[in-house]
Design a protein around this motif. Structure first.
Motif, PDB file in Angstrom:
ATOM      1  N   GLU A  65       0.829  -1.209   0.000  1.00  0.00           N
ATOM      2  CA  GLU A  65       0.000   0.000   0.000  1.00  0.00           C
ATOM      3  C   GLU A  65       0.865   1.262   0.000  1.00  0.00           C
ATOM      4  OE1 GLU A  65      -3.055  -0.606  -0.452  1.00  0.00           O
ATOM      5  OE2 GLU A  65      -3.163  -2.676   0.192  1.00  0.00           O
ATOM      6  N   SER A  66       0.210   2.405  -0.113  1.00  0.00           N
ATOM      7  CA  SER A  66       0.867   3.708  -0.098  1.00  0.00           C
ATOM      8  C   SER A  66       0.425   4.441   1.164  1.00  0.00           C
ATOM      9  CB  SER A  66       0.442   4.474  -1.360  1.00  0.00           C
ATOM     10  OG  SER A  66       0.852   5.801  -1.304  1.00  0.00           O
ATOM     11  N   LEU A  67       1.335   4.529   2.151  1.00  0.00           N
ATOM     12  CA  LEU A  67       0.985   5.032   3.476  1.00  0.00           C
ATOM     13  C   LEU A  67       2.083   5.935   4.022  1.00  0.00           C
ATOM     14  CD1 LEU A  67      -0.847   4.658   6.135  1.00  0.00           C
ATOM     15  CD2 LEU A  67       0.856   2.959   6.760  1.00  0.00           C
ATOM     16  N   LYS A  68       1.672   7.030   4.661  1.00  0.00           N
ATOM     17  CA  LYS A  68       2.628   7.920   5.322  1.00  0.00           C
ATOM     18  C   LYS A  68       2.295   7.991   6.803  1.00  0.00           C
ATOM     19  CE  LYS A  68       2.727  12.026   3.638  1.00  0.00           C
ATOM     20  NZ  LYS A  68       2.795  13.425   3.208  1.00  0.00           N
ATOM     21  N   LEU A  69       3.307   7.797   7.642  1.00  0.00           N
ATOM     22  CA  LEU A  69       3.197   8.034   9.080  1.00  0.00           C
ATOM     23  C   LEU A  69       3.824   9.397   9.319  1.00  0.00           C
ATOM     24  CD1 LEU A  69       4.390   4.524  10.277  1.00  0.00           C
ATOM     25  CD2 LEU A  69       2.043   5.372  10.253  1.00  0.00           C
ATOM     26  N   ASP A  70       3.007  10.376   9.669  1.00  0.00           N
ATOM     27  CA  ASP A  70       3.456  11.755   9.817  1.00  0.00           C
ATOM     28  C   ASP A  70       3.521  12.106  11.300  1.00  0.00           C
ATOM     29  OD1 ASP A  70       3.884  14.471   9.839  1.00  0.00           O
ATOM     30  OD2 ASP A  70       2.378  14.920   8.309  1.00  0.00           O
ATOM     31  N   CYS A  71       4.745  12.324  11.784  1.00  0.00           N
ATOM     32  CA  CYS A  71       4.944  12.681  13.191  1.00  0.00           C
ATOM     33  C   CYS A  71       5.372  14.138  13.332  1.00  0.00           C
ATOM     34  CB  CYS A  71       5.972  11.744  13.825  1.00  0.00           C
ATOM     35  SG  CYS A  71       5.401  10.038  13.929  1.00  0.00           S
TER      36      CYS A  71
END
Length: 95
Positions: A21-27
């Motif tokens: 999948e195409s996923l971003k974890l933005d912290c």
């Protein structure tokens, strides 16, 4: 690089359980972790799903000390884009 240990753990998980999948974890100020085309990147890119949270909450989530559904309901985790991709992230975190 505050997210480096987390990124390394996720990368080890990718070897066991590919995540297409195409996923971003933005912290926020701590940075981003992008999963795209089965690979991990620390470069900020557009993705089909973005999960925004603090680094502390990401660490708790990965350690199993934060229930993702409860965290989402309490606003500790925000999801934009395809929610079904966010739900599949649990497969990777188990690795």
């Amino acid at each position: 690089m505050p997210l480096t240990p987390i990124a390394e753990k996720i990368e080890r998980g990718l070897k066991k359980r590919p995540f297409a999948e195409s996923l971003k974890l933005d912290c926020g100020d701590d940075g981003v972790i992008v999963l795209q085309d089965g690979a991990l990147s620390r470069d900020d890119k557009d993705t089909a799903c973005t999960i925004s949270m603090t680094r502390d909450n990401l660490e708790k989530l990965m350690a199993g000390n934060l229930n993702p559904v409860s965290a989402f309901a309490m606003g500790k985790i925000k999801v934009t884009g395809d929610l079904s991709i966010a739900m599949r992230l649990g497969q990777l975190l188990k690795g």
